[in-house]
Design a protein around this motif. Structure first.
Motif, PDB file in Angstrom:
ATOM      1  N   PRO A   1       7.304  22.552 -31.778  1.00 55.44           N
ATOM      2  CA  PRO A   1       6.508  22.686 -30.558  1.00 55.44           C
ATOM      3  C   PRO A   1       6.951  21.715 -29.459  1.00 55.44           C
ATOM      4  O   PRO A   1       7.735  20.806 -29.720  1.00 55.44           O
ATOM      5  CB  PRO A   1       5.076  22.370 -31.023  1.00 55.44           C
ATOM      6  N   ASN A   2       6.476  21.922 -28.260  1.00 58.15           N
ATOM      7  CA  ASN A   2       6.785  21.021 -27.144  1.00 58.15           C
ATOM      8  C   ASN A   2       6.443  19.589 -27.533  1.00 58.15           C
ATOM      9  O   ASN A   2       5.397  19.329 -28.122  1.00 58.15           O
ATOM     10  CB  ASN A   2       5.989  21.398 -25.892  1.00 58.15           C
ATOM     11  N   GLY A   3       7.364  18.694 -27.219  1.00 58.67           N
ATOM     12  CA  GLY A   3       7.124  17.278 -27.497  1.00 58.67           C
ATOM     13  C   GLY A   3       7.417  16.870 -28.924  1.00 58.67           C
ATOM     14  O   GLY A   3       7.171  15.728 -29.323  1.00 58.67           O
ATOM     15  N   ALA A   4       8.008  17.783 -29.717  1.00 61.63           N
ATOM     16  CA  ALA A   4       8.284  17.479 -31.129  1.00 61.63           C
ATOM     17  C   ALA A   4       9.380  16.427 -31.292  1.00 61.63           C
ATOM     18  O   ALA A   4       9.487  15.799 -32.342  1.00 61.63           O
ATOM     19  CB  ALA A   4       8.682  18.758 -31.871  1.00 61.63           C
ATOM     20  N   GLY A   5      10.224  16.281 -30.254  1.00 58.98           N
ATOM     21  CA  GLY A   5      11.300  15.288 -30.326  1.00 58.98           C
ATOM     22  C   GLY A   5      12.693  15.878 -30.396  1.00 58.98           C
ATOM     23  O   GLY A   5      13.663  15.172 -30.645  1.00 58.98           O
ATOM     24  N   LYS A   6      12.807  17.190 -30.127  1.00 60.57           N
ATOM     25  CA  LYS A   6      14.090  17.885 -30.264  1.00 60.57           C
ATOM     26  C   LYS A   6      15.125  17.354 -29.263  1.00 60.57           C
ATOM     27  O   LYS A   6      16.253  17.042 -29.632  1.00 60.57           O
ATOM     28  CB  LYS A   6      13.884  19.396 -30.085  1.00 60.57           C
ATOM     29  N   THR A   7      14.732  17.278 -28.011  1.00 61.33           N
ATOM     30  CA  THR A   7      15.674  16.805 -26.988  1.00 61.33           C
ATOM     31  C   THR A   7      16.009  15.329 -27.212  1.00 61.33           C
ATOM     32  O   THR A   7      17.155  14.911 -27.046  1.00 61.33           O
ATOM     33  CB  THR A   7      15.092  17.025 -25.575  1.00 61.33           C
ATOM     34  N   THR A   8      15.027  14.557 -27.614  1.00 63.23           N
ATOM     35  CA  THR A   8      15.294  13.139 -27.902  1.00 63.23           C
ATOM     36  C   THR A   8      16.294  13.017 -29.045  1.00 63.23           C
ATOM     37  O   THR A   8      17.221  12.197 -28.987  1.00 63.23           O
ATOM     38  CB  THR A   8      13.978  12.406 -28.243  1.00 63.23           C
TER      39      THR A   8
ATOM     40  N   ALA B   1       9.092   9.069 -30.641  1.00 63.18           N
ATOM     41  CA  ALA B   1       9.494  10.441 -30.318  1.00 63.18           C
ATOM     42  C   ALA B   1      10.302  11.056 -31.452  1.00 63.18           C
ATOM     43  O   ALA B   1      10.200  12.254 -31.724  1.00 63.18           O
ATOM     44  CB  ALA B   1      10.297  10.457 -29.026  1.00 63.18           C
TER      45      ALA B   1
ATOM     46  N   GLU C   1      18.174  24.580 -25.615  1.00 66.46           N
ATOM     47  CA  GLU C   1      17.561  25.726 -24.949  1.00 66.46           C
ATOM     48  C   GLU C   1      18.509  26.419 -23.954  1.00 66.46           C
ATOM     49  O   GLU C   1      18.241  26.474 -22.760  1.00 66.46           O
ATOM     50  CB  GLU C   1      16.265  25.293 -24.250  1.00 66.46           C
TER      51      GLU C   1
ATOM     52  N   PHE D   1       9.559   5.128 -27.690  1.00 66.27           N
ATOM     53  CA  PHE D   1       9.367   4.805 -26.277  1.00 66.27           C
ATOM     54  C   PHE D   1       8.051   4.029 -26.216  1.00 66.27           C
ATOM     55  O   PHE D   1       6.976   4.648 -26.237  1.00 66.27           O
ATOM     56  CB  PHE D   1       9.276   6.065 -25.418  1.00 66.27           C
TER      57      PHE D   1
ATOM     58  N   HIS E   1      13.584  28.106 -28.206  1.00 64.74           N
ATOM     59  CA  HIS E   1      12.184  28.491 -28.368  1.00 64.74           C
ATOM     60  C   HIS E   1      12.011  29.964 -28.754  1.00 64.74           C
ATOM     61  O   HIS E   1      10.972  30.345 -29.271  1.00 64.74           O
ATOM     62  CB  HIS E   1      11.399  28.222 -27.076  1.00 64.74           C
TER      63      HIS E   1
ATOM     64  N   LEU F   1       5.072   5.186 -28.417  1.00 66.14           N
ATOM     65  CA  LEU F   1       5.286   6.578 -28.815  1.00 66.14           C
ATOM     66  C   LEU F   1       6.588   6.711 -29.611  1.00 66.14           C
ATOM     67  O   LEU F   1       7.660   6.378 -29.103  1.00 66.14           O
ATOM     68  CB  LEU F   1       5.366   7.479 -27.575  1.00 66.14           C
TER      69      LEU F   1
HETATM   70  N1  ATP Z   1      12.550   8.792 -21.672  1.00 65.67           N
HETATM   71  C1  ATP Z   1      11.323   8.913 -22.210  1.00 65.67           C
HETATM   72  N2  ATP Z   1      10.373   7.977 -22.023  1.00 65.67           N
HETATM   73  C2  ATP Z   1       9.155   8.086 -22.586  1.00 65.67           C
HETATM   74  N3  ATP Z   1       8.774   9.111 -23.357  1.00 65.67           N
HETATM   75  C3  ATP Z   1       9.661  10.086 -23.585  1.00 65.67           C
HETATM   76  C4  ATP Z   1      10.975  10.039 -23.029  1.00 65.67           C
HETATM   77  N4  ATP Z   1      11.646  11.149 -23.426  1.00 65.67           N
HETATM   78  C5  ATP Z   1      10.784  11.847 -24.194  1.00 65.67           C
HETATM   79  N5  ATP Z   1       9.601  11.221 -24.285  1.00 65.67           N
HETATM   80  C6  ATP Z   1       8.455  11.667 -25.076  1.00 65.67           C
HETATM   81  O1  ATP Z   1       8.894  11.850 -26.399  1.00 65.67           O
HETATM   82  C7  ATP Z   1       8.275  13.003 -26.985  1.00 65.67           C
HETATM   83  C8  ATP Z   1       9.334  13.969 -27.431  1.00 65.67           C
HETATM   84  O2  ATP Z   1       9.931  14.520 -26.281  1.00 65.67           O
HETATM   85  P1  ATP Z   1      11.159  15.539 -26.355  1.00 65.67           P
HETATM   86  O3  ATP Z   1      11.560  15.825 -24.966  1.00 65.67           O
HETATM   87  O4  ATP Z   1      12.180  15.001 -27.271  1.00 65.67           O
HETATM   88  O5  ATP Z   1      10.463  16.805 -27.024  1.00 65.67           O
HETATM   89  P2  ATP Z   1      11.030  18.281 -27.208  1.00 65.67           P
HETATM   90  O6  ATP Z   1      10.824  18.652 -28.628  1.00 65.67           O
HETATM   91  O7  ATP Z   1      12.385  18.388 -26.665  1.00 65.67           O
HETATM   92  O8  ATP Z   1      10.010  19.132 -26.316  1.00 65.67           O
HETATM   93  P3  ATP Z   1      10.262  20.468 -25.455  1.00 65.67           P
HETATM   94  O9  ATP Z   1      10.186  21.610 -26.434  1.00 65.67           O
HETATM   95  O10 ATP Z   1       9.114  20.507 -24.510  1.00 65.67           O
HETATM   96  O11 ATP Z   1      11.576  20.368 -24.771  1.00 65.67           O
HETATM   97  C9  ATP Z   1       7.335  13.571 -25.926  1.00 65.67           C
HETATM   98  O12 ATP Z   1       6.053  13.060 -26.170  1.00 65.67           O
HETATM   99  C10 ATP Z   1       7.908  13.022 -24.634  1.00 65.67           C
HETATM  100  O13 ATP Z   1       6.909  12.883 -23.663  1.00 65.67           O
END
Ligand code: ATP
Ligand code: MG
Length: 256
Positions: free
Chosen positions: A40-47, A21, A175, A16, A208, A19
């Motif tokens: 951890p939060n922001g690790a990129g799992k949802t992405t 992700a 989750e 992104f 989590h 960044l």
């Molecule tokens: N659409 C987007 N545009 C810009 N940045 C994004 C976007 N989606 C995710 N990010 C960034 O990418 C990184 C990974 O986010 P992601 O949601 O994949 O993490 P996660 O592991 O699922 O975290 P969590 O445990 O909090 O759900 C984070 O820094 C987030 O801010």
């Protein structure tokens, strides 16, 4: 345990802007296993889930489902191939009953959903499917209640039912226990576990709650800052010094 790989990601990357992700992630999911992804939060799992389910196109890399390159397929086509996903933003229609919500999902998957004159038999098939599914997710007693009147925990079960109505072979859970009170968690997890074990499905689970992850997963992949930090059996991950140092110890305290 079979050695069949049902889903494989090769060098998946999602940026992104500046960044990154998801950063060069390669992962293979064995069929009929529960594969957890933690980090951890922001690790990129949802992405990563968004890349696997087709919600986002990767910046780089490829996704294979049963050997077929699905990288350019949109989410609905991946769903038709058998990839089901629960979404953080719910698919529930609040003003329809529980059974109607599940029936509509079953019908949407039906091959003939665009036919002008749908046969009555087909309709009954979808209704039967819906009743079967709400039995599995333990909502039979709520069949005719409005979805809006369900408790939070019941809504999460209904979301699971909506996903199951499409008969996915591979289920992606991001989750699933989020927002649930601790006393409701074991039942939902047990339902998910039963679906994987008894129906021989495959699940990828982002979760989590470490107790949940460690108790039901066959394989755990740890992500950190977009990358895979470690992968292995739950006991290996719990005892992995690198993982402990990176975050497990800090976040979850003693695991062993
Ligand atoms: N659409 C987007 N545009 C810009 N940045 C994004 C976007 N989606 C995710 N990010 C960034 O990418 C990184 C990974 O986010 P992601 O949601 O994949 O993490 P996660 O592991 O699922 O975290 P969590 O445990 O909090 O759900 C984070 O820094 C987030 O801010
Ligand atoms: Mg997330």
């Amino acid at each position: 345990m079979t050695k069949d790989i049902i889903l494989e990601a090769k060098s998946l990357t999602k940026a992104f802007g500046s960044l990154v992700a998801v950063d060069d992630v390669s992962i293979a999911i064995q069929a009929k296993t529960m594969h957890a992804i933690i980090g951890p939060n922001g690790a990129g799992k949802t992405t990563l889930f968004n890349l696997l389910s087709g919600v986002l196109p990767p910046t780089k890399g490829e996704v294979f489902y049963k050997g077929e390159n699905i990288t350019s397929l949109p989410p609905y086509k991946r769903a038709h191939l058998g990839i089901g996903r629960s979404y953080q933003i719910t698919n529930i229609f609040p003003n329809l009953s529980v059974i109607e919500n599940v029936r509509l999902a079953a019908q949407a998957k039906g091959k003939d959903n665009f036919k002008l004159f749908r046969k009555v038999d087909d309709f009954h098939e979808y209704v039967n499917k819906a009743y079967e599914v709400i039995g599995i997710v333990d909502l039979a007693g709520r069949a005719n209640d409005f979805a809006r009147d369900l408790t939070h925990g019941e809504k999460r079960k209904l979301e699971l039912g909506i996903m199951l109505a499409c008969d996915p072979e591979l289920l992606l859970f991001d989750e699933p226990t989020a927002g649930m009170s601790s006393d409701q968690v074991p039942e939902l997890i047990s339902i998910i576990n039963q679906i994987v074990q008894q129906r021989e499905r495959t699940a990828i689970l982002v979760e989590h709650r470490m107790d949940v992850v460690m108790s039901i997963s066959d394989v755990v992949t740890v992500m950190n800052q977009g990358r895979i930090l470690a992968e292995g059996a739950p006991s290996d991950i719990a005892n992995n010094q690198q993982v402990q140092t990176a975050y497990l110890g800090d976040l979850y305290g003693e695991l062993a």
